[in-house]
Structure formats: structure tokens, C-alpha cells
Design an enzyme around this catalytic site. Structure first.
Site, PDB file in Angstrom:
ATOM      1  N   GLU A   1      62.197  18.485  19.420  1.00 57.38           N
ATOM      2  CA  GLU A   1      61.651  19.836  19.467  1.00 57.38           C
ATOM      3  C   GLU A   1      60.378  19.923  18.642  1.00 57.38           C
ATOM      4  O   GLU A   1      60.179  19.126  17.715  1.00 57.38           O
ATOM      5  CB  GLU A   1      62.690  20.830  18.951  1.00 57.38           C
ATOM      6  CG  GLU A   1      63.140  20.540  17.539  1.00 57.38           C
ATOM      7  CD  GLU A   1      64.422  21.293  17.185  1.00 57.38           C
ATOM      8  OE1 GLU A   1      64.304  22.327  16.539  1.00 57.38           O
ATOM      9  OE2 GLU A   1      65.519  20.835  17.540  1.00 57.38           O
TER      10      GLU A   1
ATOM     11  N   LYS B   1      57.671  20.652  15.900  1.00 52.33           N
ATOM     12  CA  LYS B   1      57.678  21.020  14.485  1.00 52.33           C
ATOM     13  C   LYS B   1      56.642  22.123  14.360  1.00 52.33           C
ATOM     14  O   LYS B   1      55.431  21.869  14.442  1.00 52.33           O
ATOM     15  CB  LYS B   1      57.327  19.820  13.608  1.00 52.33           C
ATOM     16  CG  LYS B   1      57.445  20.131  12.122  1.00 52.33           C
ATOM     17  CD  LYS B   1      57.339  18.861  11.303  1.00 52.33           C
ATOM     18  CE  LYS B   1      57.645  19.070   9.822  1.00 52.33           C
ATOM     19  NZ  LYS B   1      57.012  20.196   9.191  1.00 52.33           N
TER      20      LYS B   1
ATOM     21  N   ASP C   1      54.265  24.977  12.927  1.00 52.96           N
ATOM     22  CA  ASP C   1      53.488  24.981  11.701  1.00 52.96           C
ATOM     23  C   ASP C   1      53.369  26.400  11.167  1.00 52.96           C
ATOM     24  O   ASP C   1      52.425  27.121  11.458  1.00 52.96           O
ATOM     25  CB  ASP C   1      52.094  24.398  12.012  1.00 52.96           C
ATOM     26  CG  ASP C   1      51.446  23.842  10.772  1.00 52.96           C
ATOM     27  OD1 ASP C   1      52.114  23.803   9.722  1.00 52.96           O
ATOM     28  OD2 ASP C   1      50.277  23.451  10.853  1.00 52.96           O
TER      29      ASP C   1
ATOM     30  N   LYS D   1      54.931  13.055  13.053  1.00 50.63           N
ATOM     31  CA  LYS D   1      53.763  13.927  12.939  1.00 50.63           C
ATOM     32  C   LYS D   1      52.708  13.585  13.995  1.00 50.63           C
ATOM     33  O   LYS D   1      52.539  12.428  14.371  1.00 50.63           O
ATOM     34  CB  LYS D   1      53.136  13.783  11.536  1.00 50.63           C
ATOM     35  CG  LYS D   1      54.073  14.149  10.393  1.00 50.63           C
ATOM     36  CD  LYS D   1      54.415  15.628  10.355  1.00 50.63           C
ATOM     37  CE  LYS D   1      53.316  16.497   9.844  1.00 50.63           C
ATOM     38  NZ  LYS D   1      53.269  16.698   8.419  1.00 50.63           N
TER      39      LYS D   1
ATOM     40  N   CYS E   1      16.019  38.989   8.773  1.00 47.63           N
ATOM     41  CA  CYS E   1      16.746  38.525   9.965  1.00 47.63           C
ATOM     42  C   CYS E   1      15.872  37.528  10.727  1.00 47.63           C
ATOM     43  O   CYS E   1      14.722  37.839  11.052  1.00 47.63           O
ATOM     44  CB  CYS E   1      17.071  39.728  10.847  1.00 47.63           C
ATOM     45  SG  CYS E   1      17.712  39.280  12.465  1.00 47.63           S
TER      46      CYS E   1
ATOM     47  N   CYS F   1      14.845  39.378  14.267  1.00 46.18           N
ATOM     48  CA  CYS F   1      13.965  40.547  14.382  1.00 46.18           C
ATOM     49  C   CYS F   1      13.096  40.744  13.145  1.00 46.18           C
ATOM     50  O   CYS F   1      12.199  41.588  13.146  1.00 46.18           O
ATOM     51  CB  CYS F   1      14.788  41.805  14.650  1.00 46.18           C
ATOM     52  SG  CYS F   1      15.710  42.377  13.212  1.00 46.18           S
TER      53      CYS F   1
ATOM     54  N   CYS G   1      17.051  45.165  16.908  1.00 46.87           N
ATOM     55  CA  CYS G   1      17.205  43.714  16.776  1.00 46.87           C
ATOM     56  C   CYS G   1      17.729  43.146  18.095  1.00 46.87           C
ATOM     57  O   CYS G   1      18.832  43.482  18.528  1.00 46.87           O
ATOM     58  CB  CYS G   1      18.178  43.384  15.644  1.00 46.87           C
ATOM     59  SG  CYS G   1      18.537  41.618  15.552  1.00 46.87           S
TER      60      CYS G   1
HETATM   61  S1  IVH Z   1      64.833  21.463  10.986  1.00 43.04           S
HETATM   62  C1  IVH Z   1      66.934  19.467   7.885  1.00 43.04           C
HETATM   63  N1  IVH Z   1      63.287  21.992  12.988  1.00 43.04           N
HETATM   64  O1  IVH Z   1      59.754  21.687   8.783  1.00 43.04           O
HETATM   65  C2  IVH Z   1      66.325  20.285   8.873  1.00 43.04           C
HETATM   66  N2  IVH Z   1      62.408  22.194  10.804  1.00 43.04           N
HETATM   67  O2  IVH Z   1      59.892  19.584   6.655  1.00 43.04           O
HETATM   68  C3  IVH Z   1      65.092  20.921   8.429  1.00 43.04           C
HETATM   69  N3  IVH Z   1      60.091  22.959  10.749  1.00 43.04           N
HETATM   70  O3  IVH Z   1      61.205  23.502   6.177  1.00 43.04           O
HETATM   71  C4  IVH Z   1      64.666  21.923   9.323  1.00 43.04           C
HETATM   72  N4  IVH Z   1      59.832  23.142  12.914  1.00 43.04           N
HETATM   73  O4  IVH Z   1      59.825  24.740   7.889  1.00 43.04           O
HETATM   74  C5  IVH Z   1      63.398  21.914  11.663  1.00 43.04           C
HETATM   75  N5  IVH Z   1      62.017  22.463  14.873  1.00 43.04           N
HETATM   76  C6  IVH Z   1      62.138  22.399  13.547  1.00 43.04           C
HETATM   77  C7  IVH Z   1      61.063  22.706  12.699  1.00 43.04           C
HETATM   78  C8  IVH Z   1      61.249  22.588  11.323  1.00 43.04           C
HETATM   79  C9  IVH Z   1      59.246  23.300  11.740  1.00 43.04           C
HETATM   80  C10 IVH Z   1      59.742  22.967   9.324  1.00 43.04           C
HETATM   81  C11 IVH Z   1      60.655  23.784   8.477  1.00 43.04           C
HETATM   82  C12 IVH Z   1      61.156  22.874   7.409  1.00 43.04           C
HETATM   83  C13 IVH Z   1      60.160  21.784   7.435  1.00 43.04           C
HETATM   84  C14 IVH Z   1      60.820  20.515   7.034  1.00 43.04           C
END
Ligand code: IVH
Length: 689
Positions: free
Chosen positions: A129, A131, A133, A331, A425, A428, A449
């Protein structure tokens, strides 16, 4: 079809007993909860924004008239209201863990190998899934009611931000129990975030208001959630995705099952990009897919979280330090790069605002060539000590304009030149005024302007404004460069021969543009106000003004104090509006437009509502309107336009290509009109169309 009445037809004037009010309020709450669920969880709304707003306002009015009927979990409570001196603390029922980050495929394969070995399985099933931000948050529900919200903090104890999380769109104050019973206590975790487009609009507005801009959506989300005043949080475009049930309420065998159940309780999950993967190869393939699409997605993600799917596997693998051994965060490649600043120039915006921009030695960042970075203002340049010739670290976050993160001072050789916004500017020649804090600079040339006018004209013709389709940015510049227009009202003086003398115009295209320009004189008041480009007046404020003033004249006659009385219009905005209409040049342009035949209709004026009380559903295509035009048209005349057929629907207007809605109408006995029947109905109601 849900059990709830999705568009309850409530006549507020007919309510005169508390019991009636209580029933109406409950109907409205159910409807609003259902629409929140359709919008934020299913991403499939069934009513227009206008219809939603109408229901919301009805509920607000009932709650104002009968305060004893208010409930803490009413959808109207998602708008802030709590101010505190400091944030409290909240202990997490179980620690909020972090994730081990890995950066290449080998490390992911190592992770898989460990899992397979320790679990004694040939293959392990994962979920993969995004991650997200943003900022991690934990929410606790008791008996289905939201009772606490907290940040991650140190993992054991976070900051208590209940009032703030309540304002996040998509956070239900009460869980749905339509499909599945709700546990007595449920601890869920997720990521609060800002969508890229909403972040950009929010930042632009801050820049216009001379406030500090945020470097990226993550910082903006984090800053917004940690506010002491939840009214501020409520105005920030925050959203949330849930990804975990912690401790209580976790009565499932697999993570995939949890992700299926959360939306049933009304908790948004990013279903679209979550995959159940039979083995690690499938997870790696999902990673590759996401890397390709990530720039096109509406929100930021910085990697892929790969989790062992079954909770028995979690038990066996356990936790090391703060990181679970059953998950990794793979990442994405960084979107930072180093380059150098070759030059700095300034841009002059629609309101005269001057923005410094760095010209960069071209550099590729995450697959895109970057040649410019916004420097925001003189204060930012001074604070980061940015000089022409500097080596800099830049960051590109999605479609956000690249930013200079910092100067690499070690690489200076002494030839770097400090930069100051010019005193005049560059377009103008008028004086440039710089605010004391150096955060704002304006060209004082006003309408004279050309740079300001160019931006104003583009804005005037843009889709949300007067929508002169043939007058895109290039065409607008061409007309100015040819000397045909010096102010907006000159648009309406253009003759066909003027256009034919220009490049890329033939008889037909010239006539089309002239027709569109002419048609733009018949305008809704809110769109016209937005088109005027009054500083600090975006489309939402323009709509608010149209709701409060019957006509342009009424608005122009209003003083600052009257404007400030309107909810949601603060002193700065009121001052800006009053100053705009007090300006002689602006008044002259409006006079000229009126002479040219400006005909404004106010869709929000109460006395123009011959379709009041009727609800329409449009399906298929119509000859004379697009779908959104016809919806707006009937709304302007007092009707509701919804997208699903229910017992409340008065008419379904079906054109060629009509789908299942026509069948729904027939099943429910709702009259179906074709386009000519619809015209006949409008004529009957005295509407010219
Ligand atoms: S699972 C042990 N799932 O990543 C499980 N975290 O570095 C930890 N985050 O504090 C959380 N998307 O803020 C999980 N799909 C996702 C995530 C996710 C973003 C962030 C979350 C967590 C940090 C961990």
C-alpha cells in the site's frame, strides 16, 4: 438504494414544534453522513455540492433555533470552535511503531527471505500500500463515537488533538453501522494529508495574503493539525486515509480484511492503490506501477509499505526496536537534486504582486527537467541567504513548484551576488513597494502595468470566471500585444476586422470569439465578481457575496463595516473589497462594462426562484447545455439538481445516451422529460431559456 432519505425535502418555515425540528434534524444528519460517506469513502458523490450545502445550512439553522437538539456528533460540528493554550497529551493504547525504510530491490528481497524463513513458508502473502506523506494520527471511537484524536509523538505518548481531527473532512464523528456492527471501542490509525491541488490553492492564497507559505503538503498537514485553535484547522484542506486497527476492535485474521472493513464503518481507505500480493514479486511489480503514476495522483506518497498479510505472521515475527519485522517501507527515489542558480528575475502577478524566481541550471529531478524554482519573497531570499551563482539543493514535490531547500555554502567561491528585488517594476517602470517584513512586494503601476493587465485579462476569461473559451492565455497575450485592449472593457469593442488582421484568425474563428465575448456579458453575479480579480476574493468568497447582496450595485454601495458583518469575511478581505470598488479606474471599467450591456443574474437571489422546491436529475446529453451548465441553470432558478433518482425527484430530464437513471425514474414513477418537454416546462414557469 440506501435506507436514508438522501435529499430530505424539509420546509424550515413549516417547523414550529420541537418534535418536528428534532425529526428534521435527524433526517438531515443521516443524509449528510451518507453524503460524506459517498464522497470521502466511496469517492462517488450522489448530490451536487450546492445540494450538500443546502442540507448542511438547513441543519445549521435548525440547530441554531433549537440549541437543545444539538448533538456532539452532528456533521455541523466538523467546523472547529475550540481554542486552547496548549495541546494536552494522550497515551497510545499500544505503541505507534515506525517502519524500517529500504531503498532497493535487494533489501526488499532480503526482507521477504527473512519472513519466509521465520514463518517456515515457501511464499508469504503481503499487502502493498502507498506510504502516504502526511502526519500519522490515532483516533479512538467508543460506542461508535469519536472520543479522542492524537498525534504519534514519541510512539508511546502523543499530543491530544481531538478538536482538530474532528474538522478533517472524511473523519466520521460517528461510525456507520449499516453494514457491520461497530465494536465498543475501536482504535484506528491513519495518515492525515493534503491533496496536492488543494495544497497549492491554499499556499497561493497564503502567498497573496502575505503569510508564510509551506514547503510541501506534509508540512502543511502537520502544521495545521497542531494548531491550538481548531477554527484554523477547520479552514485547512485536510483529508485522511486509514491503514490500521490497533489493539481494541481488531477482530480479524488479516490486514486485507481490516482494510476491507474500515470503509464499511465510514473510514476512508486508499482502496484504489492497495494490493493483496501473493508473493514479493507481485509487491515489487506494484511498486514499479506506483513509481510511474505517482506524479499523476492527487496526493503525495513517498514509498510503498509492504506488510505481511496475516496477523499470525505478525505475532511470530514480532517487533525490533521500534520497527515491526513484518513490514518495510520501500521508499521511492528522492526528488531532490543539487544544481546552481544562474539568475533571478521577478514575475508580476495579477494584483501587482512581485515574486522572485530562480533560473536554475537545468537538472532532472524524479524524471522531470527542472529549470525554475520559486523564491517566494525577499524575506525568504535573505533568510536562506540565496545568491546568484550559488549551488543549491532543490526539492520537487509532485506538481508543487520546485523549492530551494538550502544553499550549499561550502561550494561558494566568492563570486556569488546577493539579490534584491528591484525598486521599479521591470515591466512598466512604476515604483515597487516592499513591506517592512520584506514578505510582500507590489508594483504600483496598477492598470497601467501591462504585466498586471495581462494576468487580469487571462483571469477574467478563465473557466471559473467569465469562461470565454476562445480567449486562452496565448490569444489573450496576442490581443494585448496587438494593442487591441488596454482594459477589460476594450474586449467588447473589438471588431471582426481587428481579429482578421491577426495571425491564426479566419472568418469563423474570429466570429466564434466575438460571439463568446458578447455572451460573456450575460453572467452570474458570483462569477463576475470572481472575474474582476479583487485581491483576496476567490470563487468561494464571490459566492458568499452573491448570497448576501442582491446585485452588483448593492455590493458596491456596501462599506467595510457592512462587509465585515458577513460570516467568513474577515477585516482584510472586507478592506480589499471596499478598496477595490473605491478605486476610480475599477469603477470606470465597471461603468464601461455596463455600457457595453453587462447583464448580471444573481443565482442566489431569493426572488428569482420559479423552480423552487423541484428536484431534477439530468441524464444523457442535451443539445443546448452541458450537464454542469443545465444543473447550474436550474439551481439558479431555485431547483435542486441531484445525480441519483429517488422518491424526491420531481423530473428526470433524459437526452440521448441516457442510462439506468431513466429506468430508475420509470420504476419509481418519476416523470421523464426529453429536452423539448424540459423547455416547455421552463416556459410554463416563465423562464426564458
Ligand atoms: S503502517 C507498524 N501504513 O509511516 C506500522 N504507515 O514510518 C506503522 N505511513 O508513522 C504504520 N503510510 O505515519 C503504515 N500505509 C501506511 C502508511 C504508514 C504512511 C506512515 C505513518 C507511520 C510512518 C512509519
Amino acid at each position: 438504494m440506501p435506507d436514508v432519505e438522501t435529499t430530505p425535502d424539509i420546509d424550515l418555515d413549516a417547523i414550529n414544534a420541537e418534535a418536528e425540528a428534532a425529526e428534521a434534524a435527524e433526517q438531515l444528519r443521516e443524509a449528510l453522513r451518507y453524503h460524506n460517506y459517498r464522497y470521502y469513502v466511496l469517492d462517488d458523490p450522489v448530490v451536487s455540492d450546492a445540494e450538500y450545502d443546502r442540507l448542511f445550512q438547513q441543519l445549521q439553522r435548525i440547530e441554531a433555533a433549537y440549541p437543545e437538539l444539538e448533538t456532539p456528533d452532528s456533521p455541523t460540528h466538523q467546523v472547529g470552535g475550540t481554542v486552547r493554550d496548549e495541546l494536552g497529551t494522550a497515551e497510545h493504547p499500544t505503541p505507534m511503531l515506525s517502519l524500517k525504510a529500504v531503498y532497493d530491490e535487494d533489501e526488499v528481497r532480503n526482507f521477504d527471505e527473512t519472513c519466509r524463513e521465520e514463518l517456515g513458508r515457501e511464499t508469504v502473502t503481503y499487502t502493498a500500500e502507498p506510504k502516504f506523506d502526511g502526519l500519522a494520527v490515532e483516533l479512538i471511537y467508543e460506542d461508535g463515537r469519536l472520543v479522542q484524536g492524537a498525534t504519534r509523538g514519541d510512539g508511546e505518548t502523543g499530543e491530544e488533538i481531538t478538536a482538530n481531527v474532528k474538522t478533517i473532512k472524511g473523519v466520521p464523528l460517528r461510525l456507520r453501522d449499516d453494514e457491520r456492527p461497530v465494536p465498543d471501542r475501536l482504535v484506528v490509525r491513519g495518515e492525515a494529508y493534503m491533496r496536492k491541488d488543494e495544497f497549492n490553492a491554499f499556499n497561493r492564497r497564503r502567498e497573496e495574503e502575505g503569510k508564510k507559505v509551506f514547503a510541501n503538503p506534509r508540512n502543511a498537514a502537520a502544521g495545521s493539525l497542531r494548531q491550538l485553535d481548531s477554527n484554523i484547522t477547520a479552514r485547512r484542506p485536510l483529508r485522511i486515509f486509514f491503514y490500521e486497527i490497533a489493539a481494541d476492535g481488531r477482530d480479524f485474521d488479516t490486514h486485507a480484511a481490516v482494510l476491507r472493513v474500515l470503509p464499511e464503518w465510514g473510514l476512508p481507505v486508499c482502496t484504489e492503490h492497495i494490493r493483496r500480493c501473493d508473493n514479493i514479486d507481485a509487491a515489487l511489480a506494484h511498486y514499479e506501477d506506483l513509481v510511474v503514476v505517482r506524479d499523476d495522483l492527487p496526493y503525495e506518497m513517498d514509498g510503498l509499505v509492504i506488510k505481511v498479510n496475516d496477523f499470525a505472521g505478525h505475532e511470530t515475527l514480532g517487533v525490533r526496536d521500534r520497527d515491526p519485522r513484518w513490514a518495510v517501507a520501500y521508499k521511492f527515489p528522492p526528488r531532490r537534486a543539487t544544481t546552481s542558480i544562474e539568475d533571478i528575475f521577478v514575475q508580476v502577478g495579477r494584483t501587482g504582486r512581485i515574486t522572485p524566481v530562480a533560473v536554475l541550471a537545468p537538472v532532472e529531478v524524479g524524471g522531470v527537467e527542472v529549470t525554475r524554482a520559486s523564491l517566494h519573497n525577499q524575506n525568504e531570499i535573505d533568510r536562506k541567504d540565496i545568491r546568484i551563482g550559488d549551488a543549491v539543493l532543490i526539492e520537487r514535490a509532485g506538481d508543487v513548484i520546485p523549492q530551494v531547500v538550502k544553499v550549499i555554502e561550502d561550494e561558494r567561491d566568492g563570486d556569488e551576488a546577493p539579490y534584491h528585488i528591484p525598486d521599479t517594476c521591470p515591466v512598466c517602470g512604476a515604483e515597487v513597494v516592499l513591506s517592512d517584513d520584506k514578505k510582500q512586494a507590489f508594483c504600483t503601476g496598477g492598470m497601467t502595468c501591462p504585466a498586471q493587465f495581462r494576468e487580469r485579462l487571462k483571469h477574467y476569461a478563465s473557466r471559473e470566471a467569465t469562461d470565454i473559451e476562445g480567449l486562452g492565455d496565448k490569444r489573450a497575450e496576442q490581443l494585448i500585444d496587438a494593442g487591441l485592449i488596454q482594459d477589460i472593457s476594450d474586449l467588447y469593442e473589438i471588431e471582426k476586422d481587428d481579429l482578421l488582421a491577426l495571425e491564426r484568425y479566419a472568418d469563423k474563428s474570429a466570429q466564434n470569439l466575438l460571439d463568446e465575448i458578447e455572451a460573456s456579458l450575460e453572467q452570474d453575479l458570483d462569477r463576475f465578481l470572481y472575474a474582476l480579480g479583487i485581491p483576496l476574493v476567490g470563487s468561494a468568497t464571490a459566492r458568499l457575496l452573491a448570497q448576501h447582496f442582491a446585485s452588483l450595485d448593492a455590493l458596491m454601495a456596501a462599506d467595510e463595516a457592512t462587509l465585515t458583518e458577513i460570516d467568513d469575511i474577515g477585516p482584510e478581505v472586507a478592506q480589499s473589497i471596499a478598496a477595490f470598488f473605491a478605486d476610480d479606474d475599477n469603477r470606470r471599467v465597471i461603468d464601461d462594462l455596463q455600457d457595453a450591456g453587462l447583464a448580471l443574474a444573481n443565482p442566489y437571489a431569493a426572488d428569482e426562484a420559479p423552480l423552487e422546491g423541484l428536484t431534477f436529475v439530468f441524464t444523457g446529453s442535451l443539445d443546448d447545455w452541458t450537464r454542469s451548465e443545465v444543473q447550474r441553470f436550474v439551481e439558479r432558478h431555485g431547483a435542486n439538481a441531484t445525480s441519483s433518482v429517488s422518491g424526491n425527484t420531481d423530473y428526470v430530464v433524459a437526452g440521448p445516451g441516457a442510462g439506468s437513471k431513466r429506468d430508475d425514474a420509470e420504476a419509481l414513477g418519476v416523470p421523464v422529460l426529453d429536452e423539448s418537454d424540459f423547455h416547455a416546462l421552463l416556459r410554463e414557469k416563465g423562464i426564458d431559456a
